[in-house]
Design an enzyme around this catalytic site. Structure first.
Site, PDB file in Angstrom:
ATOM      1  N   ALA A 125       0.858  -1.184   0.000  1.00  0.00           N
ATOM      2  CA  ALA A 125       0.000   0.000   0.000  1.00  0.00           C
ATOM      3  C   ALA A 125       0.895   1.236   0.000  1.00  0.00           C
ATOM      4  O   ALA A 125       2.060   1.177   0.421  1.00  0.00           O
ATOM      5  CB  ALA A 125      -0.893  -0.014   1.232  1.00  0.00           C
ATOM      6  N   GLY A 171       0.530  -5.144   1.023  1.00  0.00           N
ATOM      7  CA  GLY A 171      -0.688  -5.245   0.227  1.00  0.00           C
ATOM      8  C   GLY A 171      -0.473  -5.977  -1.093  1.00  0.00           C
ATOM      9  O   GLY A 171      -1.404  -6.577  -1.628  1.00  0.00           O
ATOM     10  N   GLU A 191       4.631  -4.660   7.273  1.00  0.00           N
ATOM     11  CA  GLU A 191       3.739  -3.739   7.997  1.00  0.00           C
ATOM     12  C   GLU A 191       4.143  -3.464   9.439  1.00  0.00           C
ATOM     13  O   GLU A 191       4.132  -2.323   9.886  1.00  0.00           O
ATOM     14  CB  GLU A 191       2.287  -4.260   7.973  1.00  0.00           C
ATOM     15  CG  GLU A 191       1.590  -4.073   6.628  1.00  0.00           C
ATOM     16  CD  GLU A 191       1.735  -5.262   5.707  1.00  0.00           C
ATOM     17  OE1 GLU A 191       2.666  -6.073   5.907  1.00  0.00           O
ATOM     18  OE2 GLU A 191       0.911  -5.395   4.778  1.00  0.00           O
TER      19      GLU A 191
HETATM   20  N1  CO8 Z   1       4.433   3.245  -0.860  1.00  0.00           N
HETATM   21  C1  CO8 Z   1       4.756   4.405  -1.432  1.00  0.00           C
HETATM   22  N2  CO8 Z   1       5.802   4.543  -2.283  1.00  0.00           N
HETATM   23  C2  CO8 Z   1       6.525   3.445  -2.549  1.00  0.00           C
HETATM   24  C3  CO8 Z   1       6.243   2.202  -1.983  1.00  0.00           C
HETATM   25  C4  CO8 Z   1       5.127   2.112  -1.108  1.00  0.00           C
HETATM   26  N3  CO8 Z   1       4.730   0.952  -0.551  1.00  0.00           N
HETATM   27  N4  CO8 Z   1       7.148   1.299  -2.419  1.00  0.00           N
HETATM   28  C5  CO8 Z   1       7.963   1.963  -3.263  1.00  0.00           C
HETATM   29  N5  CO8 Z   1       7.590   3.266  -3.337  1.00  0.00           N
HETATM   30  C6  CO8 Z   1       8.212   4.335  -4.118  1.00  0.00           C
HETATM   31  C7  CO8 Z   1       9.477   4.875  -3.464  1.00  0.00           C
HETATM   32  O1  CO8 Z   1       9.150   5.818  -2.471  1.00  0.00           O
HETATM   33  C8  CO8 Z   1      10.175   5.477  -4.668  1.00  0.00           C
HETATM   34  O2  CO8 Z   1       9.544   6.687  -4.972  1.00  0.00           O
HETATM   35  P1  CO8 Z   1      10.460   8.008  -5.319  1.00  0.00           P
HETATM   36  O3  CO8 Z   1      11.241   7.574  -6.543  1.00  0.00           O
HETATM   37  O4  CO8 Z   1       9.475   9.070  -5.575  1.00  0.00           O
HETATM   38  O5  CO8 Z   1      11.330   8.208  -4.120  1.00  0.00           O
HETATM   39  C9  CO8 Z   1       9.829   4.512  -5.789  1.00  0.00           C
HETATM   40  O6  CO8 Z   1       8.654   3.813  -5.360  1.00  0.00           O
HETATM   41  C10 CO8 Z   1      10.911   3.482  -6.056  1.00  0.00           C
HETATM   42  O7  CO8 Z   1      11.183   2.817  -4.847  1.00  0.00           O
HETATM   43  P2  CO8 Z   1      12.646   2.733  -4.184  1.00  0.00           P
HETATM   44  O8  CO8 Z   1      13.498   3.862  -4.675  1.00  0.00           O
HETATM   45  O9  CO8 Z   1      12.477   2.600  -2.721  1.00  0.00           O
HETATM   46  O10 CO8 Z   1      13.170   1.384  -4.849  1.00  0.00           O
HETATM   47  P3  CO8 Z   1      14.252   0.376  -4.221  1.00  0.00           P
HETATM   48  O11 CO8 Z   1      14.578  -0.583  -5.288  1.00  0.00           O
HETATM   49  O12 CO8 Z   1      15.360   1.124  -3.580  1.00  0.00           O
HETATM   50  O13 CO8 Z   1      13.467  -0.391  -3.046  1.00  0.00           O
HETATM   51  C11 CO8 Z   1      11.607  -1.553  -2.069  1.00  0.00           C
HETATM   52  C12 CO8 Z   1      12.374  -1.214  -3.360  1.00  0.00           C
HETATM   53  C13 CO8 Z   1      12.478  -2.447  -1.180  1.00  0.00           C
HETATM   54  C14 CO8 Z   1      10.345  -2.308  -2.468  1.00  0.00           C
HETATM   55  C15 CO8 Z   1      11.264  -0.262  -1.297  1.00  0.00           C
HETATM   56  O14 CO8 Z   1      10.649   0.652  -2.219  1.00  0.00           O
HETATM   57  C16 CO8 Z   1      10.325  -0.455  -0.149  1.00  0.00           C
HETATM   58  O15 CO8 Z   1      10.743  -0.900   0.912  1.00  0.00           O
HETATM   59  N6  CO8 Z   1       9.039  -0.112  -0.354  1.00  0.00           N
HETATM   60  C17 CO8 Z   1       8.055  -0.229   0.693  1.00  0.00           C
HETATM   61  C18 CO8 Z   1       7.618  -1.666   0.887  1.00  0.00           C
HETATM   62  C19 CO8 Z   1       6.618  -1.773   2.000  1.00  0.00           C
HETATM   63  O16 CO8 Z   1       6.899  -1.502   3.154  1.00  0.00           O
HETATM   64  N7  CO8 Z   1       5.373  -2.204   1.664  1.00  0.00           N
HETATM   65  C20 CO8 Z   1       4.312  -2.414   2.625  1.00  0.00           C
HETATM   66  C21 CO8 Z   1       3.498  -1.191   2.780  1.00  0.00           C
HETATM   67  S1  CO8 Z   1       2.270  -1.351   4.058  1.00  0.00           S
HETATM   68  C22 CO8 Z   1       1.005  -2.223   3.324  1.00  0.00           C
HETATM   69  O17 CO8 Z   1       1.124  -2.717   2.241  1.00  0.00           O
HETATM   70  C23 CO8 Z   1      -0.237  -2.322   4.112  1.00  0.00           C
HETATM   71  C24 CO8 Z   1      -1.338  -3.031   3.348  1.00  0.00           C
HETATM   72  C25 CO8 Z   1      -2.652  -2.977   4.065  1.00  0.00           C
HETATM   73  C26 CO8 Z   1      -3.532  -1.804   3.719  1.00  0.00           C
HETATM   74  C27 CO8 Z   1      -4.321  -2.046   2.497  1.00  0.00           C
HETATM   75  C28 CO8 Z   1      -5.632  -1.397   2.485  1.00  0.00           C
HETATM   76  C29 CO8 Z   1      -6.164  -1.338   1.059  1.00  0.00           C
END
Ligand code: CO8
Length: 257
Positions: free
Chosen positions: A63, A108, A131
């Site tokens: 998410a 998500g 999460e």
């Molecule tokens: N949310 C928002 N932005 C994101 C997310 C995310 N989950 N994942 C990646 N992005 C964005 C980054 O912020 C970045 O944006 P920008 O270029 O503007 O800075 C872009 O995508 C590229 O990402 P990275 O530069 O971070 O890429 P990397 O290769 O360095 O890293 C990762 C990849 C490891 C996947 C890293 O992006 C990461 O850790 N992302 C977050 C993963 C995460 O924690 N996901 C769980 C979120 S919580 C959740 O899913 C709850 C679900 C339940 C609610 C649902 C109700 C509908």
């Protein structure tokens, strides 16, 4: 639709989540689009639905954390409810669903894959529930569907630790059905979808409903439900066609009637 693309090829509809600059992270708009697209797809009656993420890097990286960080509890509840409704359109849909997981399937993202009937992962896929590391919990069905799929102990370990696992480990614990080379998740899913689509569509639908019932009820009631669905299929033209084709040593031509 800004972030969801739907393509239809024969009996197979493919829904692609496409927000590549954010690794396909699910914003409130995106989750609404997924739900709306699934409703539209289902009204058109394909035989199989395939769900995937655009690009090589991510299925869905969870998410949208930026959007969630500004939510009130009420908004978070609404977000989760819309997410639950969209996921129910996958797992409660009469149409079989396959996730083609082509990279990060976190939070998500993993929950979308869990809501599908079958998961095919590319070698580079990475699964996990980050999460609790964000101070929240899997809110799109993960706490409910993961224990049902891999058992409570493994599910709790993954959710409590937020540890990421690769495709091989995901297959080992039963989270994914099959692992294929990088870049081939979608084609493998489409191949399986085509195979499913050759079978009697009503038979496949009723079989899905019966298999789903196994998760919701005890064995006695589940078997009764199975017998009812089995009997119901004998009222269809497709059952006459399928069994008749066997006797006549030819391929059946199912119409869905
Ligand atoms: N949310 C928002 N932005 C994101 C997310 C995310 N989950 N994942 C990646 N992005 C964005 C980054 O912020 C970045 O944006 P920008 O270029 O503007 O800075 C872009 O995508 C590229 O990402 P990275 O530069 O971070 O890429 P990397 O290769 O360095 O890293 C990762 C990849 C490891 C996947 C890293 O992006 C990461 O850790 N992302 C977050 C993963 C995460 O924690 N996901 C769980 C979120 S919580 C959740 O899913 C709850 C679900 C339940 C609610 C649902 C109700 C509908």
């Amino acid at each position: 639709m800004d972030f969801v693309k739907v393509e239809r090829e024969g009996g197979v509809a493919t829904l692609t989540i496409d927000r590549q600059d954010k690794l396909n992270a699910i914003s409130p708009q995106l989750v609404e689009e997924i739900g709306q697209s699934l409703l539209e797809i289902e009204s058109e009656g394909p035989r199989v639905i395939v769900v995937t993420g655009a690009g090589e890097k991510a299925f869905v990286a969870g998410a949208d954390i930026t959007a969630m960080s500004a939510m009130s509890p009420t908004e978070a509840k609404r977000f989760a409810e819309i997410g639950h409704a969209a996921m129910a359109l996958l797992d409660k849909s009469p149409i079989p669903t396959i996730a083609a997981v082509n990279g990060f399937a976190l939070g998500g993202g993993c929950e979308i894959a869990l809501a599908c009937d079958i998961r095919i992962a590319a070698e580079n896929a990475l699964f996990g529930f980050p999460e609790v590391g964000l101070g929240i919990l899997p809110g799109m069905g993960g706490t409910q569907r993961l224990p049902r799929l891999v058992g409570p102990a493994v599910a709790k370990e993954l959710i409590f630790s937020a540890r990421r696992i690769d495709a091989a480990e995901a297959q080992e614990i039963g989270l994914v059905n099959r692992v294929v080379p990088q870049g081939e998740a979608l084609s493998a899913a489409l191949e399986l979808a085509d195979q499913i689509a050759t079978n009697g569509p009503l038979a496949v639908r009723y079989a899905k409903a019966a298999a789903n019932k196994a998760l919701d009820t005890d064995l006695v009631n589940g078997l009764e439900y199975e017998a009812d669905q089995f009997a119901l299929l004998f009222s269809t033209e497709d059952s006459r066609e399928g069994m008749g084709a066997f006797s006549e040593k030819r391929k059946p031509e199912f119409t869905g009637n």
